[in-house]
Write a protein that holds these residues in place. Structure first.
Motif, PDB file in Angstrom:
ATOM      1  N   GLY A 214     118.032 -54.256 -43.591  1.00 36.35           N
ATOM      2  CA  GLY A 214     116.916 -54.279 -42.696  1.00 36.35           C
ATOM      3  C   GLY A 214     115.796 -54.252 -43.859  1.00 36.35           C
ATOM      4  N   LEU A 215     114.697 -54.857 -43.248  1.00 38.80           N
ATOM      5  CA  LEU A 215     113.505 -54.928 -43.943  1.00 38.80           C
ATOM      6  C   LEU A 215     112.375 -54.309 -43.195  1.00 38.80           C
ATOM      7  N   SER A 216     111.419 -53.668 -43.542  1.00 36.51           N
ATOM      8  CA  SER A 216     110.283 -53.229 -42.682  1.00 36.51           C
ATOM      9  C   SER A 216     109.296 -54.384 -42.443  1.00 36.51           C
ATOM     10  N   LEU A 217     109.176 -54.772 -41.113  1.00 30.66           N
ATOM     11  CA  LEU A 217     108.301 -55.655 -40.506  1.00 30.66           C
ATOM     12  C   LEU A 217     107.023 -55.170 -40.266  1.00 30.66           C
ATOM     13  N   LEU A 218     106.876 -53.831 -40.446  1.00 27.81           N
ATOM     14  CA  LEU A 218     105.441 -53.272 -40.115  1.00 27.81           C
ATOM     15  C   LEU A 218     104.705 -52.733 -41.218  1.00 27.81           C
ATOM     16  N   SER A 219     105.135 -53.035 -42.630  1.00 23.91           N
ATOM     17  CA  SER A 219     104.724 -52.376 -43.546  1.00 23.91           C
ATOM     18  C   SER A 219     104.524 -53.400 -44.816  1.00 23.91           C
ATOM     19  N   SER A 220     104.072 -53.125 -45.923  1.00 23.77           N
ATOM     20  CA  SER A 220     103.982 -54.144 -47.086  1.00 23.77           C
ATOM     21  C   SER A 220     105.103 -53.754 -47.849  1.00 23.77           C
ATOM     22  N   TYR A 221     105.876 -52.937 -47.596  1.00 22.09           N
ATOM     23  CA  TYR A 221     107.066 -52.694 -48.430  1.00 22.09           C
ATOM     24  C   TYR A 221     108.016 -53.649 -48.602  1.00 22.09           C
ATOM     25  N   ALA A 222     108.824 -53.907 -49.525  1.00 22.63           N
ATOM     26  CA  ALA A 222     109.893 -54.996 -49.811  1.00 22.63           C
ATOM     27  C   ALA A 222     111.159 -54.064 -49.745  1.00 22.63           C
ATOM     28  N   TYR A 223     112.246 -54.423 -49.103  1.00 21.36           N
ATOM     29  CA  TYR A 223     113.570 -54.010 -48.882  1.00 21.36           C
ATOM     30  C   TYR A 223     114.550 -55.170 -49.358  1.00 21.36           C
ATOM     31  N   SER A 224     115.820 -54.588 -49.594  1.00 21.12           N
ATOM     32  CA  SER A 224     116.745 -55.700 -50.116  1.00 21.12           C
ATOM     33  C   SER A 224     117.785 -55.818 -48.678  1.00 21.12           C
ATOM     34  N   ILE A 225     117.903 -57.008 -48.781  1.00 18.38           N
ATOM     35  CA  ILE A 225     118.964 -57.559 -47.656  1.00 18.38           C
ATOM     36  C   ILE A 225     120.221 -57.927 -48.208  1.00 18.38           C
ATOM     37  N   GLN A 226     121.501 -57.332 -48.012  1.00 17.74           N
ATOM     38  CA  GLN A 226     122.617 -57.757 -48.608  1.00 17.74           C
ATOM     39  C   GLN A 226     123.217 -59.136 -47.530  1.00 17.74           C
ATOM     40  N   GLU A 227     123.185 -60.331 -48.297  1.00 17.40           N
ATOM     41  CA  GLU A 227     123.579 -61.540 -47.662  1.00 17.40           C
ATOM     42  C   GLU A 227     125.145 -61.381 -47.591  1.00 17.40           C
ATOM     43  N   LEU A 228     125.570 -61.693 -46.559  1.00 16.80           N
ATOM     44  CA  LEU A 228     127.154 -61.817 -46.144  1.00 16.80           C
ATOM     45  C   LEU A 228     127.578 -63.040 -45.756  1.00 16.80           C
ATOM     46  N   ASP A 229     128.560 -63.552 -46.136  1.00 16.92           N
ATOM     47  CA  ASP A 229     129.350 -64.921 -45.420  1.00 16.92           C
ATOM     48  C   ASP A 229     129.889 -64.316 -44.281  1.00 16.92           C
ATOM     49  N   GLN A 230     130.204 -65.290 -43.310  1.00 20.47           N
ATOM     50  CA  GLN A 230     130.503 -64.772 -42.095  1.00 20.47           C
ATOM     51  C   GLN A 230     131.941 -65.096 -41.787  1.00 20.47           C
ATOM     52  N   PHE A 231     132.816 -64.360 -41.363  1.00 19.60           N
ATOM     53  CA  PHE A 231     134.138 -65.046 -40.991  1.00 19.60           C
ATOM     54  C   PHE A 231     134.391 -65.975 -39.769  1.00 19.60           C
ATOM     55  N   LYS A 232     135.188 -66.944 -39.894  1.00 25.32           N
ATOM     56  CA  LYS A 232     135.315 -68.243 -39.281  1.00 25.32           C
ATOM     57  C   LYS A 232     135.163 -67.839 -37.571  1.00 25.32           C
TER      58      LYS A 232
ATOM     59  N   VAL B 149     119.861 -40.124 -43.115  1.00 31.29           N
ATOM     60  CA  VAL B 149     118.899 -41.034 -43.704  1.00 31.29           C
ATOM     61  C   VAL B 149     118.035 -41.428 -42.835  1.00 31.29           C
ATOM     62  N   GLN B 150     116.777 -41.778 -43.336  1.00 28.29           N
ATOM     63  CA  GLN B 150     115.858 -42.449 -42.684  1.00 28.29           C
ATOM     64  C   GLN B 150     115.368 -43.808 -43.218  1.00 28.29           C
ATOM     65  N   GLY B 151     115.243 -44.784 -42.574  1.00 26.87           N
ATOM     66  CA  GLY B 151     114.848 -46.109 -43.026  1.00 26.87           C
ATOM     67  C   GLY B 151     114.740 -47.170 -41.795  1.00 26.87           C
ATOM     68  N   GLU B 152     114.789 -48.488 -42.468  1.00 27.18           N
ATOM     69  CA  GLU B 152     114.718 -49.708 -41.584  1.00 27.18           C
ATOM     70  C   GLU B 152     116.048 -49.900 -41.058  1.00 27.18           C
ATOM     71  N   LEU B 153     116.430 -49.976 -39.838  1.00 31.41           N
ATOM     72  CA  LEU B 153     117.797 -50.253 -39.351  1.00 31.41           C
ATOM     73  C   LEU B 153     117.588 -51.837 -38.829  1.00 31.41           C
ATOM     74  N   THR B 154     118.820 -52.321 -39.462  1.00 30.67           N
ATOM     75  CA  THR B 154     119.199 -53.619 -38.640  1.00 30.67           C
ATOM     76  C   THR B 154     120.675 -53.684 -37.924  1.00 30.67           C
ATOM     77  N   SER B 155     120.775 -53.899 -36.661  1.00 28.04           N
ATOM     78  CA  SER B 155     122.118 -53.988 -36.075  1.00 28.04           C
ATOM     79  C   SER B 155     122.363 -55.446 -35.629  1.00 28.04           C
ATOM     80  N   SER B 156     123.618 -55.737 -35.963  1.00 29.69           N
ATOM     81  CA  SER B 156     124.261 -56.971 -35.620  1.00 29.69           C
ATOM     82  C   SER B 156     125.564 -56.584 -34.946  1.00 29.69           C
ATOM     83  N   LEU B 157     125.594 -57.445 -34.013  1.00 25.61           N
ATOM     84  CA  LEU B 157     127.001 -57.310 -33.006  1.00 25.61           C
ATOM     85  C   LEU B 157     127.513 -58.869 -32.957  1.00 25.61           C
ATOM     86  N   PHE B 158     128.654 -58.998 -33.388  1.00 22.40           N
ATOM     87  CA  PHE B 158     129.474 -60.137 -33.431  1.00 22.40           C
ATOM     88  C   PHE B 158     130.781 -60.201 -32.886  1.00 22.40           C
ATOM     89  N   LYS B 159     131.026 -61.403 -31.988  1.00 21.51           N
ATOM     90  CA  LYS B 159     132.312 -61.496 -31.321  1.00 21.51           C
ATOM     91  C   LYS B 159     133.110 -62.752 -31.749  1.00 21.51           C
TER      92      LYS B 159
END
Length: 280
Positions: A21-39, A76-86
């Protein structure tokens, strides 16, 4: 760029819609953990929210009044990113789980892990904890993983849930919760077009070896969310190829796609100097 390269980049472009998650409404920077995706991973839902209170499960769920809550949890409190894969009906769950677990635990510690009936009720996880009926399946098929990467700069948590629906489709939910950086130790030092690689390189190479950076990239606002992250991934590949190996060790790269306008603009590279290491 040929079609095979475009397809490869598209597949990788879906990476870190998880994540980060990254804050899109503030000037803070957040880390994104990049993941390769399963086939065969098909992203069917993607949500972001700011200032979310999240109960990281550290144990199974228990019935409380009319709902289910973790027996033990870390708030915890922070910026939440939720992803759903099929995934396809013919896919086995364990290879998918191990594929993501290996990546998520490379730099993080496991806070909680369970599988099969040791996780308890899949109905409770799907409909009460994650509030998504599409995650419901047999109790014997489920996997849950909670990991944490905590540092003085920021904290990043991931919660992964995997199960097979009654119809046979395999569903994977990945929540990423990221806390804020201390903005007293970080500031925007450069913002230019992402095509101006000469200026970016000149600036970064002139900062010395003692400085850490967060490099944020944003893309065309007219693109779809997935296409915007794909374009951002292409630009990051180009940028990384132009940097020295020494610099690569000092930089955290963040791909915001087109989700950061107006804070970081569009088609921009923003360099944030992090003075935390110098102020210790």
């Amino acid at each position: 760029m040929n079609s095979n390269s475009s397809q490869a980049i598209h597949n990788k472009g879906i990476k870190a819609l998880c994540l980060l998650g990254l804050s899109l409404l503030s000037s803070y920077a957040y880390s994104i953990q990049e993941l390769d995706q399963f086939k065969g991973a098909n992203l069917i839902k993607y949500d972001q929210a700011t200032q979310v209170d999240y109960a990281l499960p550290l144990a199974n769920l228990k019935k409380s009044a009319r709902t289910w809550i973790p027996i033990k949890a870390k708030q915890v409190q922070g910026e939440l990113t939720s992803s759903l894969f099929k995934f396809g009906r013919n896919e086995s769950l364990l290879p998918i789980y191990n594929f993501y677990k290996k990546q998520l635990t490379e730099d993080s510690e496991i806070l909680y892990e369970c599988n099969s009936r040791t996780c308890g009720s899949s109905n409770a996880w799907a409909n009460n904890f994650f509030n998504d009926y599409r995650l419901y399946g047999a109790d014997a098929n489920q996997y849950l993983l909670v990991v944490a990467d905590e540092s003085e700069k920021d904290n990043d948590y991931q919660v992964l849930y995997l199960n097979r629906r009654g119809a046979g489709d395999v569903m994977l939910r990945l929540d990423d919760i990221t806390t804020k950086l201390d903005i007293s130790k970080a500031n925007v030092a450069l913002q230019v077009s992402f095509d101006d690689t000469d200026k970016i390189n000149q600036f970064l190479n002139g900062q010395g070896n003692s400085q850490d950076f967060v490099v944020v990239i944003t893309t065309d606002a007219s693109l779809s969310p997935v296409d915007s992250f794909t374009q951002g991934e292409e630009k990051l590949i180009e940028l990384k190829a132009s940097l020295s190996s020494d610099l690569m060790g000092q930089i955290r790269f963040v791909n915001l796609g087109n989700q950061a306008k107006p804070i970081y603009g569009e088609n921009q590279v923003t360099v944030i100097l992090n003075h935390a290491s110098n102020n210790k």
